[in-house]
Motif scaffolding. Sequence first.
Motif, PDB file in Angstrom:
ATOM      1  N   LEU A   1      10.072  11.839   0.393  1.00 55.58           N
ATOM      2  CA  LEU A   1       9.616  10.617   1.055  1.00 55.58           C
ATOM      3  C   LEU A   1       9.080   9.614   0.040  1.00 55.58           C
ATOM      4  CD1 LEU A   1       7.705  12.079   4.144  1.00 55.58           C
ATOM      5  CD2 LEU A   1       9.933  10.944   4.139  1.00 55.58           C
ATOM      6  N   PHE A   2       8.430  10.111  -0.989  1.00 55.20           N
ATOM      7  CA  PHE A   2       7.844   9.236  -1.998  1.00 55.20           C
ATOM      8  C   PHE A   2       8.933   8.467  -2.745  1.00 55.20           C
ATOM      9  CE2 PHE A   2       5.801   8.530  -6.204  1.00 55.20           C
ATOM     10  CZ  PHE A   2       4.774   7.714  -5.765  1.00 55.20           C
ATOM     11  N   GLU A   3       9.986   9.147  -3.170  1.00 55.45           N
ATOM     12  CA  GLU A   3      11.068   8.469  -3.884  1.00 55.45           C
ATOM     13  C   GLU A   3      11.799   7.485  -2.972  1.00 55.45           C
ATOM     14  OE1 GLU A   3      11.738   8.467  -7.038  1.00 55.45           O
ATOM     15  OE2 GLU A   3      10.040   9.815  -7.418  1.00 55.45           O
ATOM     16  N   ARG A   4      11.967   7.845  -1.700  1.00 59.38           N
ATOM     17  CA  ARG A   4      12.585   6.915  -0.743  1.00 59.38           C
ATOM     18  C   ARG A   4      11.750   5.643  -0.621  1.00 59.38           C
ATOM     19  NH1 ARG A   4      13.746   9.468   4.930  1.00 59.38           N
ATOM     20  NH2 ARG A   4      14.477   7.329   5.238  1.00 59.38           N
ATOM     21  N   ASN A   5      10.433   5.805  -0.532  1.00 55.85           N
ATOM     22  CA  ASN A   5       9.561   4.640  -0.398  1.00 55.85           C
ATOM     23  C   ASN A   5       9.565   3.777  -1.659  1.00 55.85           C
ATOM     24  OD1 ASN A   5       8.860   5.264   2.203  1.00 55.85           O
ATOM     25  ND2 ASN A   5       6.950   6.296   1.663  1.00 55.85           N
ATOM     26  N   LYS A   6       9.679   4.415  -2.837  1.00 58.20           N
ATOM     27  CA  LYS A   6       9.737   3.643  -4.071  1.00 58.20           C
ATOM     28  C   LYS A   6      10.978   2.742  -4.094  1.00 58.20           C
ATOM     29  CE  LYS A   6       8.913   5.506  -8.049  1.00 58.20           C
ATOM     30  NZ  LYS A   6       8.832   6.435  -9.193  1.00 58.20           N
TER      31      LYS A   6
ATOM     32  N   VAL B   1       0.866  -1.180   0.000  1.00 57.19           N
ATOM     33  CA  VAL B   1       0.000   0.000   0.000  1.00 57.19           C
ATOM     34  C   VAL B   1       0.903   1.231   0.000  1.00 57.19           C
ATOM     35  CG1 VAL B   1      -1.830   1.250   1.196  1.00 57.19           C
ATOM     36  CG2 VAL B   1      -1.774  -1.254   1.265  1.00 57.19           C
ATOM     37  N   ILE B   2       0.790   2.057  -1.043  1.00 57.50           N
ATOM     38  CA  ILE B   2       1.697   3.194  -1.220  1.00 57.50           C
ATOM     39  C   ILE B   2       0.925   4.497  -1.070  1.00 57.50           C
ATOM     40  CG2 ILE B   2       3.352   4.313  -2.752  1.00 57.50           C
ATOM     41  CD1 ILE B   2       2.385   0.814  -3.556  1.00 57.50           C
ATOM     42  N   ASP B   3       1.345   5.310  -0.130  1.00 64.21           N
ATOM     43  CA  ASP B   3       0.766   6.631   0.088  1.00 64.21           C
ATOM     44  C   ASP B   3       1.250   7.565  -1.019  1.00 64.21           C
ATOM     45  OD1 ASP B   3      -0.095   9.094   0.945  1.00 64.21           O
ATOM     46  OD2 ASP B   3       0.649   8.893   3.000  1.00 64.21           O
ATOM     47  N   THR B   4       0.314   8.076  -1.835  1.00 56.39           N
ATOM     48  CA  THR B   4       0.667   8.974  -2.937  1.00 56.39           C
ATOM     49  C   THR B   4       0.146  10.388  -2.704  1.00 56.39           C
ATOM     50  OG1 THR B   4      -1.313   8.253  -4.148  1.00 56.39           O
ATOM     51  CG2 THR B   4       0.749   7.111  -4.634  1.00 56.39           C
ATOM     52  N   SER B   5      -0.113  10.742  -1.454  1.00 59.64           N
ATOM     53  CA  SER B   5      -0.644  12.067  -1.133  1.00 59.64           C
ATOM     54  C   SER B   5       0.436  13.134  -1.256  1.00 59.64           C
ATOM     55  CB  SER B   5      -1.228  12.071   0.284  1.00 59.64           C
ATOM     56  OG  SER B   5      -0.207  11.795   1.229  1.00 59.64           O
ATOM     57  N   ALA B   6       0.015  14.399  -1.183  1.00 62.91           N
ATOM     58  CA  ALA B   6       0.939  15.511  -1.368  1.00 62.91           C
ATOM     59  C   ALA B   6       2.023  15.556  -0.304  1.00 62.91           C
ATOM     60  CB  ALA B   6       0.158  16.827  -1.368  1.00 62.91           C
ATOM     61  N   SER B   7       1.694  15.168   0.936  1.00 68.83           N
ATOM     62  CA  SER B   7       2.674  15.230   2.013  1.00 68.83           C
ATOM     63  C   SER B   7       3.869  14.313   1.773  1.00 68.83           C
ATOM     64  CB  SER B   7       2.014  14.876   3.351  1.00 68.83           C
ATOM     65  OG  SER B   7       1.467  13.572   3.313  1.00 68.83           O
ATOM     66  N   MET B   8       3.728  13.332   0.873  1.00 70.97           N
ATOM     67  CA  MET B   8       4.858  12.467   0.556  1.00 70.97           C
ATOM     68  C   MET B   8       5.891  13.173  -0.313  1.00 70.97           C
ATOM     69  SD  MET B   8       4.068   9.916   2.284  1.00 70.97           S
ATOM     70  CE  MET B   8       5.406   8.849   1.811  1.00 70.97           C
ATOM     71  N   GLY B   9       5.592  14.403  -0.710  1.00 74.29           N
ATOM     72  CA  GLY B   9       6.570  15.209  -1.436  1.00 74.29           C
ATOM     73  C   GLY B   9       7.545  15.925  -0.532  1.00 74.29           C
ATOM     74  N   ALA B  10       7.391  15.772   0.791  1.00 78.28           N
ATOM     75  CA  ALA B  10       8.343  16.378   1.731  1.00 78.28           C
ATOM     76  C   ALA B  10       9.723  15.771   1.526  1.00 78.28           C
ATOM     77  CB  ALA B  10       7.861  16.154   3.164  1.00 78.28           C
ATOM     78  N   MET B  11      10.742  16.607   1.697  1.00 70.78           N
ATOM     79  CA  MET B  11      12.110  16.195   1.401  1.00 70.78           C
ATOM     80  C   MET B  11      12.846  15.755   2.668  1.00 70.78           C
ATOM     81  SD  MET B  11      12.012  16.766  -1.840  1.00 70.78           S
ATOM     82  CE  MET B  11      13.722  16.688  -2.371  1.00 70.78           C
TER      83      MET B  11
END
Length: 586
Positions: free
Chosen positions: A109-114, A93-103
């Motif tokens: 955070l999104f790229e780290r999770n990927k 389950v991958i959170d794709t919300s805007a807050s995952m754009g925090a660096m």
Amino acid sequence: MGLDQLNNLWTAIFPLAVLLYYFFRKKYVTTTISSTLFWERSMRETKVSPYLKNLQQNALFYLQMAALLLFLFVLLKPYVAEENVVGEHSIFVIDTSASMGAMVDGVSLFERNKKKLLALAEEKEGEAISVITTGKEPSFLLREEKDLRLILGTIDQLELNYEHEHMDRAIEIVQSIAKTGGADVHIFTDYLDRSFFMENENGISWNVHNNDKPLTNIAIEKFGAVSSQNHTEAIVKLKNESAMKLEGTVLLKNELTGEQLASENVVVEGQSEELLSFKELPVMTVVSVKIEAEDDYLLDNEAIVLLGKESTEVIVDVQLHELVKKAFEAIGLTVTTGSTNELNLSRDQAILVTNQTSFLDEGTEPILLIGRNDVSAEEVAGDIETVPNPLFTVASIEEVYVSELYPPFEGFTTLASINDRPFIQQSSRGDIVVLTDIDLTDWPLHPSFPLFFWSASELLRTDRELIGSFTPNERKAIVTGGAESLELFTLDDQYVTTFTDGNSFVAPSKPGIYKLLDEGNESFLSVQLDAAEKTVADGKGYQLGSTQQKNQEEGKRLIGWLFLLPVLLLLVLEWEVQRRRGYPNS
């Protein structure tokens, strides 16, 4: 060994066709010539056996049949049975919300999770994997997929959708598909509390991968602006979520012209809020605010306001039918009834709905007039005919029955008519006039009744230049000019997408200002972050529950690919035979 695709047996017609061809090809008669008798006797000792001679003479036939039969065997997908070790069904389950754009350390955070997802998928090679993304409507990207290459490709193409994650909805989906067979669930987000999970969920292992590094964040929590005839006033509310004091500069800008309107340096203490007020700004249509500060989450550092008339309140004349009020309530507007004095007092703050024609000559804002109080209605018969207009984009009224009509207004544009008599008109100011009473029709029995009032309210309560504000990926019908297609562009004229009509409109995912082209007319809309996405959180990851034990099950290992090389070799030999012999005539 077995065959997995017996339905491909129909391809046996191809080798049968070749066989029939050799049976029915032209035959030649062997004739003995006296001058060759001596040579025939001399050559008897050197002749090969009849079997080898047959093979030499029909080599091409045997090669063709062997290649076709072997190819047929490959199409049937032969396999050998084998025992496979079956593990848990893994769900990502991958959170794709805007807050995952925090660096974090220069990486979102999104790229780290990927990257974590890719590594985890490789560890689980051979197991069934499902991939779900969050949002208002969680999306199933993969369902129990075992192809590692497909899984890695899907994860690599993931992008932010900027919606609020609505993690509870994603978890409900996971629970519904894992309650019978169990699952190893991995959730990648910034922070998810343990309270989201039920206790004693047998067979489900919850692995929550939170962000464990505290983030620095200052956000524009609220932004509002009011425009009068001479100036605009704006209020900005800042919120510092960090423990430390943060400094920054607040900038106001006219988004359409690019002109900077005001700037102010600000210092916000840790875990506190700050309210700023800007007055005497010029009149404009779209105003934006931005705070320049050193924090880890930039998407909540900007906000936009469309300065149009977007009242959600409707005042219905007490003399009108009760169903008019019900229609506006059905489309989600705040509706009250009022007398003539109350209508006069509220005409600048709400949409007025009345039958009093005097309101057409008063004020500056358009109204909705249903019926007339100054003349009598006359009988009418016939079908309703309409002209292309935004009023009828969503609501088709051709099947409505009307028994009587009031006389029309001179100089008004006719939008719908019955037997060449005006039924619905529009003034140059934008007033919408329905020349009948509701009780003189069967309109309330048709689905178009509340939809017509929705279209009318959209035209009356907003500027045609402004469509409104949306959250990322919000689905909402919009009133258009009836064009065959609507084209959406960014403010700097980059093409985004095309919609067939206003009913199929879906807001873009990325926040910002967009332009919509409708029959050459340009209008603006804004996409704003959900209020819940103006905050970031952190916490340690954790694991709850356990999965079922691995077990053995009988599987299949396809071996058809092993015969592709022999097929290719036979085709090469066939080509060589033809090259040496040519096309024989015997």
